[in-house]
Structure formats: C-alpha cells, structure tokens
Design an enzyme around this catalytic site. Structure first.
Site, PDB file in Angstrom:
ATOM      1  N   GLU A   1      -6.665   4.184   7.789  1.00 59.14           N
ATOM      2  CA  GLU A   1      -6.345   5.260   7.817  1.00 59.14           C
ATOM      3  C   GLU A   1      -7.873   6.356   6.969  1.00 59.14           C
ATOM      4  O   GLU A   1      -8.459   7.193   7.415  1.00 59.14           O
ATOM      5  CB  GLU A   1      -5.289   6.092   7.170  1.00 59.14           C
TER       6      GLU A   1
ATOM      7  N   GLU B   1      -5.295  -5.658  10.148  1.00 57.66           N
ATOM      8  CA  GLU B   1      -3.708  -4.160  10.717  1.00 57.66           C
ATOM      9  C   GLU B   1      -4.364  -3.721  12.317  1.00 57.66           C
ATOM     10  O   GLU B   1      -5.344  -2.718  12.495  1.00 57.66           O
ATOM     11  CB  GLU B   1      -3.892  -3.214   9.787  1.00 57.66           C
TER      12      GLU B   1
ATOM     13  N   ASN C   1       0.751  -1.156   0.151  1.00 55.48           N
ATOM     14  CA  ASN C   1      -0.515  -0.146   0.081  1.00 55.48           C
ATOM     15  C   ASN C   1       0.980   1.227  -0.311  1.00 55.48           C
ATOM     16  O   ASN C   1       1.472   1.681   1.074  1.00 55.48           O
ATOM     17  CB  ASN C   1      -0.657  -0.068   0.983  1.00 55.48           C
TER      18      ASN C   1
ATOM     19  N   GLY D   1       2.669   2.342  11.079  1.00 54.85           N
ATOM     20  CA  GLY D   1       3.391   2.992  10.536  1.00 54.85           C
ATOM     21  C   GLY D   1       4.679   3.453  11.533  1.00 54.85           C
ATOM     22  O   GLY D   1       5.223   4.458  11.922  1.00 54.85           O
TER      23      GLY D   1
ATOM     24  N   HIS E   1      -9.069   0.747   5.159  1.00 60.17           N
ATOM     25  CA  HIS E   1      -8.407   1.432   6.161  1.00 60.17           C
ATOM     26  C   HIS E   1      -8.384   1.821   6.773  1.00 60.17           C
ATOM     27  O   HIS E   1      -9.070   2.386   7.089  1.00 60.17           O
ATOM     28  CB  HIS E   1      -6.749   1.901   5.011  1.00 60.17           C
TER      29      HIS E   1
ATOM     30  N   LYS F   1      -0.062   4.507  -0.184  1.00 59.81           N
ATOM     31  CA  LYS F   1      -0.306   5.495   0.264  1.00 59.81           C
ATOM     32  C   LYS F   1      -0.494   6.347  -0.526  1.00 59.81           C
ATOM     33  O   LYS F   1      -0.595   6.711  -1.924  1.00 59.81           O
ATOM     34  CB  LYS F   1      -0.116   5.958   1.513  1.00 59.81           C
TER      35      LYS F   1
ATOM     36  N   SER G   1       3.562  -2.462  10.579  1.00 60.87           N
ATOM     37  CA  SER G   1       5.391  -2.765  10.652  1.00 60.87           C
ATOM     38  C   SER G   1       6.024  -3.668  10.430  1.00 60.87           C
ATOM     39  O   SER G   1       6.631  -4.140  10.693  1.00 60.87           O
ATOM     40  CB  SER G   1       5.529  -2.197  11.869  1.00 60.87           C
TER      41      SER G   1
HETATM   42  C1  PEP Z   1      -1.052  -0.114   5.659  1.00 61.88           C
HETATM   43  O1  PEP Z   1      -0.652   1.146   5.563  1.00 61.88           O
HETATM   44  O2  PEP Z   1      -1.716  -0.885   5.666  1.00 61.88           O
HETATM   45  C2  PEP Z   1       0.885  -0.573   6.380  1.00 61.88           C
HETATM   46  C3  PEP Z   1       0.462  -1.847   7.131  1.00 61.88           C
HETATM   47  O3  PEP Z   1       1.427   0.903   7.099  1.00 61.88           O
HETATM   48  P1  PEP Z   1       3.109   0.332   7.694  1.00 61.88           P
HETATM   49  O4  PEP Z   1       3.668  -1.351   7.600  1.00 61.88           O
HETATM   50  O5  PEP Z   1       3.989   1.510   6.868  1.00 61.88           O
HETATM   51  O6  PEP Z   1       2.772  -0.383   8.948  1.00 61.88           O
END
Ligand code: PEP
Length: 243
Positions: free
Chosen positions: A91, A159, A9, A165, A89, A11, A203
């Site tokens: 976000e 997630e 992703n 992040g 997601h 973003k 992460s």
């Molecule tokens: C994500 O944006 O779905 C995500 C898991 O980000 P990151 O791997 O940076 O934690």
C-alpha cells in the site's frame, strides 16, 4: 533456529479504545511461545508500549529528522516504544510511489535507529498471470534489502498484492515455491540468510493459518484485517504456536 513471528498490521484503523484488544490478547497469549508484533497507527504506539508484545511502526522516513511534514523517522518510532517497522508494504508502494531504492533507504534508517525492518515484497496479479512472479521477487529482494541486513535486523514478508485484503490466497504450492525462492536468494547473498525470518501475508485467517504455517520456510504471518480483533488474531497465533 528461527523464532516464529505473528505480526499484525492495523493499517489506518484504531482509536484509543482499540488498545483494549491487546488486553484480551495478553490474557490469551501473554506468554506465547512465538513472537507477537502489533503495528498500530503511529498515534497508538505509546499507548501500546506496556504490553508484552513487540510494537512496530507501519512506515518510516529515510531521514533522521528534517523538513518532512507529516512524516515520522525511525528514531521517533523507537523513541515512542517501537522495536520494529514495516517497510515497503504494497500500500505504501502503490499509494505513495515507493520504489525499491526508497524501501532500502527506509530499511537502513530503521537499522540505524535500532529497529527491525519487516521488508515487504510481492507480485501483482498481472505479474503472476504473466509468469513474472519470481523475477519480481528477485528485483524487489535485490533492490529493497540493504547490504547491512542480517538475521537480527531484518524480516522479509512475502505478500502477493492480489491477496492483500481480498480473501484470495495463493495455493500452498505457490506459497512454498516463492518462500523457497526467497530463502535461496537470502542464503546466496547473506552469510546468515538462513536465519532471516520469512513471513507470508495476504488474507491469513484462523481457518487457513494451520495449512499456511505447515509450508516449509514460512516462519509466521503478517496479518492485516484479521489482526484488528483479538478474537480473530488469537486463532492465528495459536496455529503458529502449534505449527
Ligand atoms: C497486510 O496488510 O499486510 C495484509 C496482509 O492484509 P490482510 O491480512 O488483510 O490481507
């Protein structure tokens, strides 16, 4: 047998020059034994179409078309070359107030356009610390997945919001507990729930991917930051291939 999936992703990152990362990835993983999905910004979907990888949007509107300035429909994503779309997601849920009902409507729109929906769920740190993780997961699964979901059109991404992040990752036991719970919920509700893939996200890096992919019911990863550079995403894909 569930096919493993490594999903990136990007973003709101990436100009046209970022397309070169996919050339590097293709040299290393052009014939990977796992599915590879890249979700670039919508502006790059067409430019990414001629790769061996699946391409996905990061969000879609629930409607097919209409007066929704700035939004993109699932049909438009498919027309641009996408075969997947992320829905729900964290976000989007946080920044745009998306509810479970909205996520379900978007996921249904994805199915209607022939896209696979990667439906994202996960608890906040406050919810985890208050022992509400599985309740939150139950509610999000019940509210965000349309009744028409099946193993072909749906992937679930677990997630934890606090792991996205941040560099913080749940313990393997915590990941295993939630994935096992999701599997149980999916098999109770859907006749082919055992075939729906469940990704872990939050992460994931090359260094922790081998352990995470060893957890039962983890069918792959949804990766944010570490998917932007081929050099970072490649070890994750390799770990998934070797899992
Ligand atoms: C994500 O944006 O779905 C995500 C898991 O980000 P990151 O791997 O940076 O934690």
């Amino acid at each position: 047998m569930r096919r493993k999936l490594a999903a990136g992703n990007w973003k709101m990152n990436g100009l046209r020059a970022a397309r070169a990362e996919l050339d590097t990835l293709e040299q290393r993983h052009g014939d990977a034994g796992v599915d590879i999905l890249i979700c670039p910004p919508a502006t790059l979907i067409s430019a990414c179409e001629d790769t061996p990888f699946d391409i996905g949007g990061q969000d879609c509107h629930a409607a097919v078309s209409g007066a929704h300035t700035g939004d993109i429909s699932a049909e438009m994503l498919a027309d641009a070359g996408a075969s997947y779309v992320l829905t729900g997601h964290s976000e989007r849920r946080t920044d745009h107030g998306e509810t479970d009902a909205m996520v379900a409507a978007k996921s249904q729109a994805a199915y209607d356009a022939g896209l696979i929906a990667v439906i994202c769920i996960g608890e906040t740190l406050d919810e985890r610390e208050n022992g509400k993780t599985l309740d939150v997961i139950d509610a999000q699964l019940a509210g965000s997945i349309p009744d028409s979901a099946d193993e072909e059109n749906t992937v679930i991404a677990y997630e934890p919001v606090w792991a996205i992040g941040t560099g913080k990752v749940p313990t393997l036991d915590q990941i295993g507990e939630v994935h096992a719970h999701i599997r149980k919920c999916l098999t109770e509700r859907f006749s082919d729930g055992d075939g729906m893939r469940i990704l872990y996200g939050g992460s994931v890096k090359g260094s922790n991917a081998p352990d995470i992919f060893g957890v039962p019911e983890v069918d792959g990863a949804l990766v944010g930051g570490a998917s932007l550079k081929a050099a970072d995403f490649s070890p994750i894909i390799t770990a998934l291939e070797n899992s």
